[in-house]
Design a protein around this motif. Sequence first.
Motif, PDB file in Angstrom:
ATOM      1  N   ARG A  22     -22.859  26.310 107.431  1.00 10.99           N
ATOM      2  CA  ARG A  22     -23.155  25.492 107.921  1.00 10.99           C
ATOM      3  C   ARG A  22     -22.962  25.604 110.091  1.00 10.99           C
ATOM      4  NH1 ARG A  22     -27.374  25.648 105.450  1.00 10.99           N
ATOM      5  NH2 ARG A  22     -27.441  23.742 103.149  1.00 10.99           N
ATOM      6  N   THR A  27     -29.353  27.584 107.770  1.00 12.27           N
ATOM      7  CA  THR A  27     -30.526  26.674 107.654  1.00 12.27           C
ATOM      8  C   THR A  27     -30.443  26.447 106.504  1.00 12.27           C
ATOM      9  OG1 THR A  27     -32.036  27.940 108.484  1.00 12.27           O
ATOM     10  CG2 THR A  27     -31.087  26.267 109.853  1.00 12.27           C
ATOM     11  N   GLU A  29     -30.714  26.752 102.032  1.00 12.65           N
ATOM     12  CA  GLU A  29     -30.129  26.364 100.715  1.00 12.65           C
ATOM     13  C   GLU A  29     -28.768  26.792  99.981  1.00 12.65           C
ATOM     14  OE1 GLU A  29     -32.071  24.832  97.069  1.00 12.65           O
ATOM     15  OE2 GLU A  29     -33.882  25.779  97.543  1.00 12.65           O
ATOM     16  N   ALA A  69     -23.742  15.497 101.719  1.00 15.76           N
ATOM     17  CA  ALA A  69     -24.855  15.650 101.786  1.00 15.76           C
ATOM     18  C   ALA A  69     -25.297  15.089 103.136  1.00 15.76           C
ATOM     19  CB  ALA A  69     -25.566  13.500 101.397  1.00 15.76           C
ATOM     20  N   ASN A  71     -24.544  17.172 105.331  1.00 13.05           N
ATOM     21  CA  ASN A  71     -24.589  18.676 105.527  1.00 13.05           C
ATOM     22  C   ASN A  71     -25.802  19.362 105.019  1.00 13.05           C
ATOM     23  OD1 ASN A  71     -22.040  19.622 107.666  1.00 13.05           O
ATOM     24  ND2 ASN A  71     -21.678  17.811 107.228  1.00 13.05           N
ATOM     25  N   ASP A  72     -26.411  18.707 104.234  1.00  9.52           N
ATOM     26  CA  ASP A  72     -27.706  19.158 103.268  1.00  9.52           C
ATOM     27  C   ASP A  72     -26.868  20.590 102.922  1.00  9.52           C
ATOM     28  OD1 ASP A  72     -30.099  19.346 102.240  1.00  9.52           O
ATOM     29  OD2 ASP A  72     -30.442  21.075 103.768  1.00  9.52           O
ATOM     30  N   ASP A  74     -25.739  20.727  98.669  1.00 12.80           N
ATOM     31  CA  ASP A  74     -25.976  20.263  97.315  1.00 12.80           C
ATOM     32  C   ASP A  74     -24.396  20.698  96.575  1.00 12.80           C
ATOM     33  OD1 ASP A  74     -26.488  19.447  94.838  1.00 12.80           O
ATOM     34  OD2 ASP A  74     -28.197  21.468  94.624  1.00 12.80           O
TER      35      ASP A  74
END
Length: 416
Positions: A22, A27, A29, A69, A71-72, A74
Amino acid sequence: MSGRIVIVGAGVAGATAARTLRTEGYTGEIVLLGAEPTAPYRRPMVSKELLAGAVEDRRSLLHPADFWAGNDIDLRVGVPVESIDPGPGLVWLADGTAIGYDSLLLATGAVSRRLAVTSDRSVVSDAALPVHTLRGRSEAEALRATLERDPSLLIIGAGLIGCEVAATARGLGAEVTVLDAGTTPLERVAPAVVGDYIRKLHADNGVAISTEVRLSHLAYTGNDVVAVAEDDRIWTAAAVLVAIGSVPDTRLAVTGGLAVDDGIRVDERYRTSAPGVFAAGDAVNRLDPKSGRYRREEHWNSAQAQGAAAARSMLGLPALTAEVPWGWSMQYGRNVQFAGVIQADDELIARGSAESGDATVLALRDGRAVGVVAIARPAEFRVARDLIGRGAVLDAGACVDESLPLAEAIVLSGQS
């Protein structure tokens, strides 16, 4: 910078890789899979604060609970991985579901080495006996519960984990004895002069460390485990911890058809033998471009650095300058730090007195700084690490002269 990257293993290597992806601008998944039912935590605490029950759960975490979450990323905990299939790019979970990936990072870490002692009388595996190993939080909790019931502990192995647990268990009021097959404690990371100090430090705190012990067998008698040496010496305790090192967890790599030899084989960019599959941390055996040899490193800081480096490699970014491998140990409030690689025939130079627990012991090879162990000298340790990284040639006489700063002992600053 798009697609899906799956990371198997939520230890420091995997967690650092996810964070680095990140921060470097990825960007797509990111799926971070951890087999343990907890968010990534500081594993060096396992043998110290977590075993002692002296730290809040949130303070043991690598990042606050909302970091992932936010920093997106999963993060999925308590999710064991059953297998990988590099052909179609699939990770199969234990529940039978599959996750596709564009790139995969294996950060599966290591597992505790099992004890198998052999003699004419018996061949016994510790798997058949009520003994402990220590790699994670749940094992620390189990060992602490055992010590609360009966504070008597026999530790097999005087390496970092064995010595740290001995110090922690003494702090909990346990009677502790340590056995080791080597000649001095911490033999893998420190020269004998430091090992002798560690032995005395433990003795001063009521822990006897017996070295050069060759075990014949273990037995379970009543409520105690009995360890019997080949020379018929006997030690008895209510609990036994086997702390004789670890082996890389290569199960997924083997079943996935990756090259494995004392770890998952990776090149200098952490690429495995399968396209799109990378590996980092305790599980890998990495090609060292300087020596042309493969090397395994098993310390927290190395795994952290490898996780970051592997993430950059997955993104096609230039490699960073390799960090000198280093680690530390805290025992009875004394800080022991080590860096580089010390070999048996290296010239050892001591500043201060290892016997009194205040020293920096440097290892020179052909005059070049290659390793250091420092006791309670963190500032000087940082200077020594820098000298090792620079491949500095040192003047031995200037090194031992404590009226001179260590940095002034340089004869030649080269490349290691």
